[in-house]
Motif scaffolding. Structure first.
Motif, short mmCIF file in Angstrom:
data_model
loop_
_atom_site.label_atom_id
_atom_site.label_comp_id
_atom_site.label_asym_id
_atom_site.label_seq_id
_atom_site.Cartn_x
_atom_site.Cartn_y
_atom_site.Cartn_z
N PHE A 1 0.95 -1.32 -0.15
CA PHE A 1 0.13 -0.04 -0.08
C PHE A 1 0.75 1.28 0.00
O PHE A 1 0.68 2.15 -0.93
N LEU A 2 1.69 1.30 0.73
CA LEU A 2 2.65 2.69 0.92
C LEU A 2 3.62 2.69 -0.09
O LEU A 2 3.87 3.78 -0.63
N ALA A 3 4.02 1.50 -0.65
CA ALA A 3 4.59 1.53 -1.79
C ALA A 3 4.02 2.19 -3.13
O ALA A 3 4.64 3.06 -3.72
N GLY A 4 2.76 1.70 -2.94
CA GLY A 4 1.88 2.25 -4.20
C GLY A 4 1.64 3.76 -4.06
O GLY A 4 1.77 4.30 -4.96
N VAL A 5 1.49 4.34 -2.87
CA VAL A 5 1.22 5.64 -2.70
C VAL A 5 2.61 6.33 -2.91
O VAL A 5 2.48 7.38 -3.64
N TYR A 6 3.64 5.90 -2.77
CA TYR A 6 4.81 6.42 -2.85
C TYR A 6 5.19 6.76 -4.49
O TYR A 6 5.58 7.66 -5.19
N LEU A 7 4.91 5.36 -5.17
CA LEU A 7 5.17 5.34 -6.80
C LEU A 7 4.18 6.16 -7.38
O LEU A 7 4.68 6.99 -8.41
N ASN A 8 3.29 6.14 -7.06
CA ASN A 8 1.87 6.92 -8.21
C ASN A 8 2.23 8.49 -7.69
O ASN A 8 2.13 9.18 -8.83
N THR A 9 2.52 8.95 -6.51
CA THR A 9 2.80 10.27 -6.33
C THR A 9 4.03 10.77 -7.07
O THR A 9 3.95 11.96 -7.67
N LYS A 10 5.01 9.87 -6.96
CA LYS A 10 6.18 10.22 -7.56
C LYS A 10 5.99 10.34 -8.90
O LYS A 10 6.58 11.33 -9.74
N LYS A 11 5.32 9.63 -9.73
CA LYS A 11 5.25 9.55 -11.01
C LYS A 11 4.02 10.77 -11.43
O LYS A 11 4.55 11.46 -12.23
N MET A 12 3.35 10.99 -10.68
CA MET A 12 2.49 12.33 -10.90
C MET A 12 3.34 13.53 -10.92
O MET A 12 3.13 14.51 -11.82
N HIS A 13 4.43 13.48 -9.98
CA HIS A 13 5.28 14.63 -9.88
C HIS A 13 6.22 14.73 -11.30
O HIS A 13 6.37 15.66 -11.69
#
Length: 346
Positions: free
Chosen positions: A187-199
């Motif tokens: 879950f936290l890895a997904g939050v991190y990766l998706n937010t980073k990709k949006m960035h």
């Protein structure tokens, strides 16, 4: 007022007005051309100036409403454009187009005022209302970026919380003597990766002030929502002997090591967000909120120099590895391409 329409700019997709660059589409440039034609008509034929004001207002309103229908309303999917999806790039281009028009509006207003009799200056209040409409439209687009992340976190990634056992993760880390040097939970890895990709998608698309605004909101959302999602999935179920249920649910960790593991992972995500380039530093409270939920943060107070300080009963010193897209947690493609199925309903 300086524009780059007459000569080819360094980047042909950009229009420059008063040293501000805007990545705009052809329809926006056509709007500006039509606006200039109407202003020239008012300047050369002063008797037509009064008639030009409502025509310009109608033109600007049409562009705003049609843009809303095509992008936020997802009408472009069914229009002649035949777009497969409405993505973050389209939303970013809308902010640039609206920004360009708002930058030109004061000049258009001044040009019309110079041609109108003083008793007819009241007609220009219509342009002021249109500027407000454009500002509201821009606000809705910026809010849509946050809703993209929110939709992915709440509907796609939150389903990865059940089955996560931080007590087991802490035990495995102890067996490997890695001292907390473990991978993030899915879950936290997904939050991190998706937010980073949006960035990565928006950093070169949005204007700097809009970029800062959007990520301040996204970080605020994550800071508030992640601890609450963990709490909402906490089943608090246990067997009669005090052990956890074996069904695929989620419960807050019981052991001190498991609690520390959970907090350290969330703290790592928040710290990593603060290190993303071109974003303002933001103070995250999610780790402390989670510590309170887990009972790690006690209201112990000590008097020092006449003031009271709150002390944490546990300090997490473990390190967490940054997630990789090939670690078994691949960033949701919906966030990368920014598909917006929810906008189809307007």
């Amino acid at each position: 007022m300086t524009t780059s329409f007459g000569t080819a700019p360094p980047d042909a997709s950009e229009a420059v007005v008063e040293d501000n660059s805007y990545k705009v589409v052809w329809s926006c440039l056509l709007l500006v051309e039509m606006l200039m034609i109407n202003l020239q008509c008012a300047a050369h034929f002063q008797t037509l100036a009064t008639a030009m004001v409502p025509k310009i207002a109608e033109l600007l309103r049409l562009f705003n409403s049609r843009t809303t229908q095509l992008v936020l309303g997802a009408g472009a999917i069914h229009s002649a454009a035949r777009l497969r999806t409405i993505n973050a790039k389209h939303l970013a281009l809308v902010t640039h187009c609206l920004g360009l028009v708002m930058r030109l509006l004061p000049h258009a207003r001044a040009a019309l005022m110079a041609q109108l009799p003083s008793k007819q200056h009241g007609l220009l209040t219509d342009l002021d209302k249109i500027k407000k409409d454009y500002q509201e439209h821009t606000e809705k687009v910026l809010a849509k970026f946050v809703s993209i992340v929110a939709g992915i976190v709440e509907h796609s990634l939150s389903t990865k919380i059940p089955g996560t056992d931080f007590d087991d993760k802490a035990k495995e880390a102890a067996k490997k003597e890695s001292e907390g040097n473990e991978q993030l939970c899915p879950f936290l890895a997904g939050v991190y990766l998706n937010t980073k990709k949006m960035h990565q998608v928006l950093v070169n698309l949005l204007a700097p002030h809009h970029f800062q605004d959007v990520f301040s909101r996204i970080f605020g959302y994550v800071d508030h929502k992640v601890p609450n999602l963990f709490q909402s999935f906490d089943s608090s179920t246990s067997n009669g002997d005090g052990s956890k249920s074996t069904s695929k649910t989620f419960s807050f960790p019981i052991t001190k090591e498991g609690k520390e593991c959970m907090v350290n992972e969330l703290r790592y995500v928040c710290t990593s967000f603060s290190k993303l380039p071109n974003v303002s530093y933001q103070e995250f409270t999610a780790p402390e909120t989670l510590e309170k939920m887990l009972g790690l943060l006690h209201p112990m107070t000590t008097e020092a120099n006449g003031s009271f300080e709150t002390l944490a009963s546990v300090e997490g010193n473990g390190e967490v590895n940054a997630p990789k897209e090939d670690d078994g947690v691949v960033a949701e493609k919906a966030s990368m391409e920014q598909d917006l199925p929810e906008v189809a309903n307007g």
